[in-house]
Design an enzyme around this catalytic site. Structure first.
Site, PDB file in Angstrom:
ATOM      1  N   SER A  30      38.530  74.127 -39.005  1.00  0.00           N
ATOM      2  CA  SER A  30      37.226  74.725 -38.691  1.00  0.00           C
ATOM      3  C   SER A  30      37.021  74.897 -37.186  1.00  0.00           C
ATOM      4  O   SER A  30      36.380  75.859 -36.744  1.00  0.00           O
ATOM      5  CB  SER A  30      36.106  73.873 -39.294  1.00  0.00           C
ATOM      6  OG  SER A  30      36.199  72.549 -38.816  1.00  0.00           O
ATOM      7  N   THR A  31      37.565  74.001 -36.360  1.00  0.00           N
ATOM      8  CA  THR A  31      37.389  74.140 -34.906  1.00  0.00           C
ATOM      9  C   THR A  31      38.263  75.285 -34.390  1.00  0.00           C
ATOM     10  O   THR A  31      37.808  76.112 -33.582  1.00  0.00           O
ATOM     11  CB  THR A  31      37.745  72.816 -34.188  1.00  0.00           C
ATOM     12  OG1 THR A  31      37.206  71.719 -34.940  1.00  0.00           O
ATOM     13  CG2 THR A  31      37.182  72.791 -32.784  1.00  0.00           C
ATOM     14  N   ASP A  83      44.532  74.226 -30.738  1.00  0.00           N
ATOM     15  CA  ASP A  83      44.432  73.727 -32.110  1.00  0.00           C
ATOM     16  C   ASP A  83      43.454  72.559 -32.164  1.00  0.00           C
ATOM     17  O   ASP A  83      43.188  71.914 -31.146  1.00  0.00           O
ATOM     18  CB  ASP A  83      45.835  73.267 -32.575  1.00  0.00           C
ATOM     19  CG  ASP A  83      45.959  73.215 -34.091  1.00  0.00           C
ATOM     20  OD1 ASP A  83      44.936  73.347 -34.799  1.00  0.00           O
ATOM     21  OD2 ASP A  83      47.094  73.041 -34.581  1.00  0.00           O
ATOM     22  N   ASP A  86      42.598  65.805 -36.107  1.00  0.00           N
ATOM     23  CA  ASP A  86      41.802  64.859 -36.904  1.00  0.00           C
ATOM     24  C   ASP A  86      41.500  63.605 -36.103  1.00  0.00           C
ATOM     25  O   ASP A  86      40.477  62.959 -36.316  1.00  0.00           O
ATOM     26  CB  ASP A  86      42.550  64.520 -38.197  1.00  0.00           C
ATOM     27  CG  ASP A  86      42.766  65.776 -39.025  1.00  0.00           C
ATOM     28  OD1 ASP A  86      41.762  66.396 -39.392  1.00  0.00           O
ATOM     29  OD2 ASP A  86      43.925  66.162 -39.233  1.00  0.00           O
ATOM     30  N   LYS A  96      47.176  64.913 -37.060  1.00  0.00           N
ATOM     31  CA  LYS A  96      46.823  66.243 -37.537  1.00  0.00           C
ATOM     32  C   LYS A  96      47.294  66.408 -38.974  1.00  0.00           C
ATOM     33  O   LYS A  96      48.066  65.617 -39.484  1.00  0.00           O
ATOM     34  CB  LYS A  96      47.482  67.319 -36.650  1.00  0.00           C
ATOM     35  CG  LYS A  96      46.759  67.470 -35.315  1.00  0.00           C
ATOM     36  CD  LYS A  96      47.289  68.614 -34.474  1.00  0.00           C
ATOM     37  CE  LYS A  96      47.358  69.923 -35.168  1.00  0.00           C
ATOM     38  NZ  LYS A  96      46.093  70.410 -35.710  1.00  0.00           N
ATOM     39  N   GLY A  98      44.926  67.331 -41.542  1.00  0.00           N
ATOM     40  CA  GLY A  98      43.817  67.272 -42.498  1.00  0.00           C
ATOM     41  C   GLY A  98      43.654  68.595 -43.235  1.00  0.00           C
ATOM     42  O   GLY A  98      43.221  68.628 -44.394  1.00  0.00           O
ATOM     43  N   GLY A  99      44.010  69.676 -42.580  1.00  0.00           N
ATOM     44  CA  GLY A  99      43.912  70.996 -43.212  1.00  0.00           C
ATOM     45  C   GLY A  99      45.208  71.418 -43.892  1.00  0.00           C
ATOM     46  O   GLY A  99      45.325  72.530 -44.400  1.00  0.00           O
ATOM     47  N   GLU A 105      51.944  73.753 -37.583  1.00  0.00           N
ATOM     48  CA  GLU A 105      51.237  73.405 -36.340  1.00  0.00           C
ATOM     49  C   GLU A 105      52.177  72.709 -35.361  1.00  0.00           C
ATOM     50  O   GLU A 105      52.157  72.972 -34.159  1.00  0.00           O
ATOM     51  CB  GLU A 105      50.039  72.502 -36.649  1.00  0.00           C
ATOM     52  CG  GLU A 105      48.912  73.233 -37.347  1.00  0.00           C
ATOM     53  CD  GLU A 105      47.791  72.318 -37.805  1.00  0.00           C
ATOM     54  OE1 GLU A 105      46.648  72.790 -37.875  1.00  0.00           O
ATOM     55  OE2 GLU A 105      48.045  71.147 -38.120  1.00  0.00           O
TER      56      GLU A 105
HETATM   57  C1  5RP Z   1      44.973  71.237 -39.953  1.00  0.00           C
HETATM   58  C2  5RP Z   1      44.626  70.368 -38.809  1.00  0.00           C
HETATM   59  C3  5RP Z   1      43.280  70.572 -38.190  1.00  0.00           C
HETATM   60  O1  5RP Z   1      43.457  70.940 -36.868  1.00  0.00           O
HETATM   61  C4  5RP Z   1      42.511  69.290 -38.295  1.00  0.00           C
HETATM   62  O2  5RP Z   1      42.429  68.942 -39.668  1.00  0.00           O
HETATM   63  C5  5RP Z   1      41.121  69.426 -37.691  1.00  0.00           C
HETATM   64  O3  5RP Z   1      40.357  70.299 -38.457  1.00  0.00           O
HETATM   65  P1  5RP Z   1      38.822  70.560 -38.154  1.00  0.00           P
HETATM   66  O4  5RP Z   1      38.756  71.288 -36.858  1.00  0.00           O
HETATM   67  O5  5RP Z   1      38.350  71.374 -39.340  1.00  0.00           O
HETATM   68  O6  5RP Z   1      38.141  69.214 -38.100  1.00  0.00           O
HETATM   69  O7  5RP Z   1      45.379  69.544 -38.366  1.00  0.00           O
HETATM   70  O8  5RP Z   1      46.211  70.885 -40.512  1.00  0.00           O
END
Ligand code: 5RP
Length: 229
Positions: A30-31, A83, A86, A96, A98-99, A105
């Site tokens: 999301s960021t 990027d 987490d 990292k 979480g997505g 990445e």
């Molecule tokens: C995806 C990641 C994201 O950068 C991480 O999960 C942070 O996400 P958000 O900006 O939604 O908190 O590593 O694999």
């Protein structure tokens, strides 16, 4: 300032590091998506960049908003990757994934001269491990790989639940067709050792410990953005 406003603030500060003609790695989450939105405005105002997306999800958003894309094979050397994360500690070590995009990445970050992390204050920790560590594994032999991860962690004095990430009524699959295990080890006192040991397990494709990759972190809080470097 709400959570979204903080993400936008961090993304806007990162955009100031982007120069005309840059080859950019573009993160996931999301960021990172707030960064893509701001970048797209600059592109439509004339900024020339070429982006390499770290996930299909990011690629779709870039296409929708008109950010020019290339594959990493077309642009194997990048100037800058931006990027989210987490978790980030004071030595710019990250968790990292979480997505679910950690493999691409990490490959993209490693191909970049610099990596800027954009995050809000909630992601900053003294010691990594509050956020369950995502570990990307090959579907073949997943049970054996889970046992190997458990034994490896235990040798390092770590234990905790290993949970296969779910999606809908099945298991989550990454863009590369792998599974993700979320490992709730708690505090990870020696992230380098855990990273090394996880990399030595054959069924582990990659893990979410990003060490020696980030060069700067822009952390947004209610009072504004600060920099970790
Ligand atoms: C995806 C990641 C994201 O950068 C991480 O999960 C942070 O996400 P958000 O900006 O939604 O908190 O590593 O694999």
């Amino acid at each position: 300032m709400d959570a979204r406003e903080m993400k936008i603030k961090a993304a806007a500060a990162a955009l100031e590091h982007v120069r005309d003609g840059m080859r950019l790695g573009i993160g996931t989450g999301s960021t990172a998506e707030e960064f893509v939105r701001l970048l797209a405005e600059k592109v439509s105002a004339g900024l020339r960049v070429e982006g390499v997306p770290t996930s299909e999800r990011t690629a779709r958003l870039c296409v929708e908003l008109g950010v020019p894309l290339k594959s990493l094979d077309e642009l194997p050397e990048l100037d800058l990757t931006i990027d989210g994360a987490d978790e980030v500690d004071g030595r710019l070590r990250l968790i990292k994934g979480g997505g679910g995009a950690l493999l691409r990445e990490k490959i993209v970050a490693a191909a970049s001269q610099r990596m800027i992390v954009i995050a809000d204050e909630s992601k900053v920790v003294d010691t990594l491990g509050r956020f369950p560590l995502p570990v990307e594994i090959n579907p073949f032999g997943q049970a054996a790989t889970l046992i190997a991860i458990e034994k490896t962690a235990s040798r390092l004095g770590l234990s905790g639940e290993l949970k296969m990430r779910a999606s809908g009524d099945g298991l989550f699959k990454t863009d590369g067709g792998h599974f993700i295990v979320d490992a709730s080890f708690g505090r990870i006192p020696d992230a380098e050792a855990l990273a090394r040991e996880l990399n030595s397990i054959p069924g582990v494709v990659e893990h979410g410990l990003f060490i020696n990759l980030a060069t700067l972190a822009i952390i947004a809080g209610p009072a504004g953005a600060r920099v970790l470097e």
